[in-house]
Write a protein that holds these residues in place. Structure first.
Motif, short mmCIF file in Angstrom:
data_model
loop_
_atom_site.label_atom_id
_atom_site.label_comp_id
_atom_site.label_asym_id
_atom_site.label_seq_id
_atom_site.Cartn_x
_atom_site.Cartn_y
_atom_site.Cartn_z
N MET A 261 20.10 -9.76 -7.10
CA MET A 261 21.26 -9.62 -6.24
C MET A 261 20.95 -10.15 -4.85
O MET A 261 21.81 -10.73 -4.21
N LYS A 262 19.72 -9.97 -4.42
CA LYS A 262 19.36 -10.45 -3.08
C LYS A 262 19.43 -11.97 -3.00
O LYS A 262 19.75 -12.52 -1.95
N GLU A 263 19.12 -12.66 -4.10
CA GLU A 263 19.20 -14.11 -4.08
C GLU A 263 20.64 -14.59 -4.01
O GLU A 263 20.93 -15.61 -3.39
N VAL A 264 21.56 -13.85 -4.60
CA VAL A 264 22.97 -14.22 -4.55
C VAL A 264 23.52 -14.02 -3.14
O VAL A 264 24.23 -14.87 -2.61
N ILE A 265 23.16 -12.89 -2.53
CA ILE A 265 23.66 -12.58 -1.19
C ILE A 265 22.98 -13.45 -0.15
O ILE A 265 23.59 -13.92 0.80
N GLY A 266 21.70 -13.67 -0.31
CA GLY A 266 20.92 -14.44 0.67
C GLY A 266 20.22 -13.50 1.64
O GLY A 266 20.27 -12.29 1.51
N GLN A 267 19.56 -14.10 2.62
CA GLN A 267 18.81 -13.29 3.58
C GLN A 267 19.77 -12.75 4.64
O GLN A 267 20.53 -13.49 5.25
N THR A 268 19.73 -11.44 4.84
CA THR A 268 20.60 -10.80 5.82
C THR A 268 19.77 -10.25 6.97
O THR A 268 18.59 -9.98 6.83
N GLN A 269 20.42 -10.09 8.10
CA GLN A 269 19.74 -9.55 9.27
C GLN A 269 19.81 -8.03 9.22
O GLN A 269 20.88 -7.45 9.07
N THR A 270 18.65 -7.36 9.35
CA THR A 270 18.63 -5.91 9.28
C THR A 270 18.14 -5.27 10.57
O THR A 270 18.13 -4.07 10.68
N ASP A 271 17.72 -6.05 11.51
CA ASP A 271 17.26 -5.48 12.78
C ASP A 271 17.55 -6.47 13.91
O ASP A 271 18.33 -7.39 13.74
N ARG A 272 16.90 -6.32 15.04
CA ARG A 272 17.20 -7.15 16.21
C ARG A 272 16.43 -8.45 16.28
O ARG A 272 16.59 -9.21 17.22
N ARG A 273 15.58 -8.72 15.32
CA ARG A 273 14.74 -9.92 15.40
C ARG A 273 15.54 -11.20 15.23
O ARG A 273 15.15 -12.23 15.73
N GLY A 274 16.62 -11.17 14.52
CA GLY A 274 17.45 -12.35 14.35
C GLY A 274 17.19 -13.06 13.03
O GLY A 274 16.19 -12.84 12.36
N LEU A 275 18.10 -13.96 12.68
CA LEU A 275 18.00 -14.69 11.42
C LEU A 275 16.87 -15.70 11.50
O LEU A 275 16.66 -16.36 12.51
N GLY A 276 16.15 -15.84 10.40
CA GLY A 276 15.09 -16.82 10.32
C GLY A 276 13.75 -16.37 10.88
O GLY A 276 12.77 -17.11 10.82
N SER A 277 13.68 -15.17 11.43
CA SER A 277 12.41 -14.70 12.00
C SER A 277 11.48 -14.15 10.93
O SER A 277 10.29 -14.00 11.17
N THR A 278 12.00 -13.83 9.75
CA THR A 278 11.17 -13.36 8.65
C THR A 278 11.37 -14.27 7.45
O THR A 278 12.40 -14.93 7.31
N THR A 279 10.37 -14.29 6.61
CA THR A 279 10.48 -15.09 5.40
C THR A 279 10.78 -14.16 4.23
O THR A 279 10.21 -13.08 4.12
N ALA A 280 11.67 -14.58 3.39
CA ALA A 280 12.06 -13.77 2.23
C ALA A 280 11.38 -14.30 0.98
O ALA A 280 11.21 -15.51 0.81
N LYS A 281 10.97 -13.39 0.09
CA LYS A 281 10.43 -13.77 -1.21
C LYS A 281 11.59 -13.82 -2.19
O LYS A 281 12.35 -12.87 -2.30
#
Length: 103
Positions: free
Chosen positions: A1-21
């Motif tokens: 399900m996470k691959e369908v939704i994509g990477q979402t922002q969960t804190d204040r760091r911003g989009l693209g600051s973490t890498t998703a597996k």
């Protein structure tokens, strides 16, 4: 399900600051570790929900509903032991009321 939704922002760091597996791009031990992490996170959230729903353990936080009563040590010393037991059980809501018996 996470691959369908994509990477979402969960804190204040911003989009693209973490890498998703991604599930589809992993293999072997890394995929098993992802499964273990998902199950562990789900079980942790279930435990937290259960702890929040237990009224007996969290009742001490609601002090505004408590009835104020002044008891002195002299009063306690002259009470019958069964009355002391009743008072203690009533303070901690341990009396065999219908709600407690259902629980």
């Amino acid at each position: 399900m996470k691959e369908v939704i994509g990477q979402t922002q969960t804190d204040r760091r911003g989009l693209g600051s973490t890498t998703a597996k991604w599930w589809s791009k992993t293999e072997g031990k890394e995929k098993r570790d992802m499964i273990k992490d998902e199950i562990r996170n789900k079980e942790d959230s279930t435990r937290v929900q259960k702890a929040v729903q237990q009224p007996q353990q969290g009742q001490w936080t609601n002090r505004d509903t408590a009835i104020q009563r002044s008891l002195t040590w002299n009063d306690i010393c002259h009470m019958v032991p069964l009355k002391i037991s009743f008072l203690i059980r009533s303070v901690y809501d341990l009396l065999p009321s219908n709600a407690n018996l259902v629980r």
